[in-house]
Design a protein around this motif. Structure first.
Motif, short mmCIF file in Angstrom:
data_model
loop_
_atom_site.label_atom_id
_atom_site.label_comp_id
_atom_site.label_asym_id
_atom_site.label_seq_id
_atom_site.Cartn_x
_atom_site.Cartn_y
_atom_site.Cartn_z
N PHE A 150 0.83 -1.20 0.00
CA PHE A 150 0.00 0.00 0.00
C PHE A 150 0.87 1.26 0.00
O PHE A 150 0.58 2.23 -0.71
CB PHE A 150 -0.92 0.01 1.23
CG PHE A 150 -2.24 -0.66 1.02
CD1 PHE A 150 -3.37 0.07 0.69
CD2 PHE A 150 -2.36 -2.04 1.17
CE1 PHE A 150 -4.60 -0.55 0.50
CE2 PHE A 150 -3.58 -2.67 0.99
CZ PHE A 150 -4.70 -1.93 0.65
N ALA A 151 1.93 1.25 0.81
CA ALA A 151 2.81 2.43 0.92
C ALA A 151 3.53 2.71 -0.38
O ALA A 151 3.83 3.88 -0.70
CB ALA A 151 3.80 2.21 2.06
N GLU A 152 3.83 1.68 -1.14
CA GLU A 152 4.48 1.86 -2.43
C GLU A 152 3.57 2.62 -3.40
O GLU A 152 4.04 3.40 -4.25
CB GLU A 152 4.84 0.50 -3.03
CG GLU A 152 6.03 -0.16 -2.38
CD GLU A 152 7.34 0.50 -2.78
OE1 GLU A 152 7.80 0.28 -3.92
OE2 GLU A 152 7.91 1.25 -1.97
N LYS A 153 2.27 2.43 -3.27
CA LYS A 153 1.32 3.06 -4.19
C LYS A 153 0.85 4.43 -3.69
O LYS A 153 0.43 5.27 -4.49
CB LYS A 153 0.10 2.15 -4.36
CG LYS A 153 0.41 0.81 -5.02
CD LYS A 153 -0.83 -0.06 -5.09
CE LYS A 153 -0.53 -1.41 -5.70
NZ LYS A 153 -1.74 -2.29 -5.72
N ASP A 154 0.87 4.66 -2.37
CA ASP A 154 0.35 5.91 -1.81
C ASP A 154 1.37 6.47 -0.83
O ASP A 154 1.58 5.92 0.25
CB ASP A 154 -0.98 5.65 -1.09
CG ASP A 154 -1.74 6.94 -0.76
OD1 ASP A 154 -1.08 7.96 -0.47
OD2 ASP A 154 -2.98 6.91 -0.77
N LYS A 155 2.04 7.54 -1.23
CA LYS A 155 3.13 8.11 -0.44
C LYS A 155 2.65 8.78 0.84
O LYS A 155 3.46 9.21 1.67
CB LYS A 155 3.94 9.09 -1.28
CG LYS A 155 4.61 8.44 -2.49
CD LYS A 155 5.43 7.21 -2.07
CE LYS A 155 6.04 6.50 -3.28
NZ LYS A 155 6.74 5.25 -2.88
N ARG A 156 1.34 8.90 1.02
CA ARG A 156 0.82 9.43 2.29
C ARG A 156 0.97 8.40 3.41
O ARG A 156 0.85 8.74 4.59
CB ARG A 156 -0.64 9.84 2.13
CG ARG A 156 -0.87 11.00 1.18
CD ARG A 156 -2.37 11.24 0.97
NE ARG A 156 -3.02 10.11 0.32
CZ ARG A 156 -4.32 10.06 0.03
NH1 ARG A 156 -5.12 11.07 0.37
NH2 ARG A 156 -4.84 9.00 -0.57
N ILE A 157 1.21 7.15 3.04
CA ILE A 157 1.36 6.07 4.01
C ILE A 157 2.83 5.89 4.35
O ILE A 157 3.65 5.57 3.48
CB ILE A 157 0.77 4.76 3.46
CG1 ILE A 157 -0.72 4.93 3.15
CG2 ILE A 157 0.98 3.62 4.46
CD1 ILE A 157 -1.36 3.73 2.47
N LYS A 158 3.19 6.13 5.60
CA LYS A 158 4.58 6.02 6.07
C LYS A 158 4.69 4.78 6.95
O LYS A 158 4.17 4.75 8.08
CB LYS A 158 4.99 7.25 6.89
CG LYS A 158 4.46 8.58 6.37
CD LYS A 158 5.07 8.98 5.05
CE LYS A 158 4.57 10.37 4.63
NZ LYS A 158 5.06 10.76 3.29
N LEU A 159 5.34 3.75 6.46
CA LEU A 159 5.47 2.49 7.17
C LEU A 159 6.75 2.49 8.01
O LEU A 159 7.84 2.77 7.51
CB LEU A 159 5.49 1.33 6.18
CG LEU A 159 5.74 -0.07 6.74
CD1 LEU A 159 4.69 -0.45 7.78
CD2 LEU A 159 5.76 -1.09 5.60
N LEU A 160 6.58 2.19 9.30
CA LEU A 160 7.71 2.17 10.24
C LEU A 160 7.74 0.84 10.97
O LEU A 160 6.74 0.13 11.04
CB LEU A 160 7.56 3.30 11.26
CG LEU A 160 7.39 4.73 10.69
CD1 LEU A 160 6.90 5.66 11.79
CD2 LEU A 160 8.69 5.23 10.09
#
Length: 335
Positions: A54-64
């Motif tokens: 999901f984060a790869e497609k939507d840069k609003r998602i920051k995975l930590l």
């Protein structure tokens, strides 16, 4: 794009089955200027890989990835990386109504600082909802509809952990996620209460709360009843207890005994009353039990009610109010 940036904080652990539905509900928000700080708390399933896609497609998602252990550390990490002027939480197994962010933001902008935006919640369970959760939903929503959440804060957590929004500066003032105390949502609710953050009434269902057997609140020892009770006692002592007045426990059942034991451990003196003829006059933990009528002989008592039965609670409230005692000043329901 809407101007106000909202930071959404999500810890997750092994919620692969539900994450897709959760993330899609965030992406579908009609307020599109958000960032999601989503923290993997050492998942052992495919949750991380799912969120990564999901984060790869939507840069609003920051995975930590959580550098510590548990929900509090995950929330602290997410908050430290956030950039929004408004902060909200979300659970990785739940679903947002499409207008959740926009509705809470509009409420906060209308009412201003020192307010908490809330929404009504709706529990759901594929196998049917138990009576306990149905009662909690009804109780919580009734408080939220009137913005009277704090009036029963010593019963249960009155701020739904995945359905609130505050201004960044207000969350910082209340201590954010710096406190290492579970249940973390209940602790934060008490800090909102302590700092007199006003609850904005809401009539809208904004959050769909999933119940299932493996949910953290059901399985994690941090959410055991004894942790809730000690939290209540500690905040009562700090925020509402008047040492110049006699303190009374009403009720000698399991909850009453737990409260009595905690008060003794914390060296807080109390008088114990009940309406059970079989217990009146007996000693528990070296404390004699009086009839509830003993309240009439006390000067300006404060009373902790530990009786859970709703019918009995209504009767007790009538007795206390007949003595001119007021809720959240003179008496407090602890269950």
């Amino acid at each position: 794009m809407n101007q106000d940036l909202i930071s959404i904080l999500i810890p997750f652990k092994n919620t692969e089955l539900f994450l897709k539905e959760c993330l899609n509900s965030i992406i579908a928000q009609d307020h599109d200027n958000w960032e999601l700080l989503i923290v993997d708390d050492h998942s052992t399933d495919n949750s991380f890989e799912l969120v990564f896609a999901f984060a790869e497609k939507d840069k609003r998602i920051k995975l930590l990835k959580n550098t510590g252990e548990g929900i509090i550390h995950a929330l602290r990490l997410a908050f430290s990386k956030s950039k929004g002027s408004y902060i909200t939480r979300m659970d990785s197994d739940d679903i947002m109504h499409s207008a959740k962010l926009s509705t809470m933001l509009a409420d906060l902008k209308h009412h201003g600082r020192h307010h908490i935006a809330l929404g009504l919640v709706k529990y759901f369970n594929e196998n049917g909802l138990g009576d306990g959760y149905a009662r909690y939903e009804s109780w919580l929503n009734a408080l939220t509809q009137n913005g009277q959440n704090y009036t029963e804060i010593y019963k249960e957590c009155v701020i739904p952990s995945p359905c609130w929004m505050v201004h960044l500066d207000d969350l910082v003032t209340c201590g954010g996620f710096e406190y290492n105390r579970y249940p973390e949502d209940y602790d934060l609710a008490f800090r909102f209460y302590k700092h007199k953050m006003a609850c904005i009434p809401s009539q809208d269902v904004l959050h769909y709360w999933r119940d299932y057997n493996e949910r953290t609140s059901r399985t994690d020892d941090h959410y055991a009843e004894n942790n809730f009770l000690e939290l209540k006692i500690d905040y009562f002592k700090e925020l509402n207890y008047d040492v110049s007045r006699p303190l009374v426990i009403w009720g000698a059942g399991q909850k009453g005994k737990q409260v009595a034991k905690l008060l003794k451990l914390k060296k807080i003196d109390f008088i114990w009353v009940c309406d059970n003829p079989k217990k009146i006059g007996k000693h528990i933990y070296d404390v004699v039990l009086y009839s509830f009528k003993h309240l009439k002989t006390l000067e300006q008592p404060q009373c902790i009610v530990t009786v859970a039965n709703p019918v009995s609670q209504a009767e007790i409230r009538l007795v206390l109010e007949a003595l001119q005692m007021k809720n959240m000043t003179d008496y407090f329901f602890f269950c």
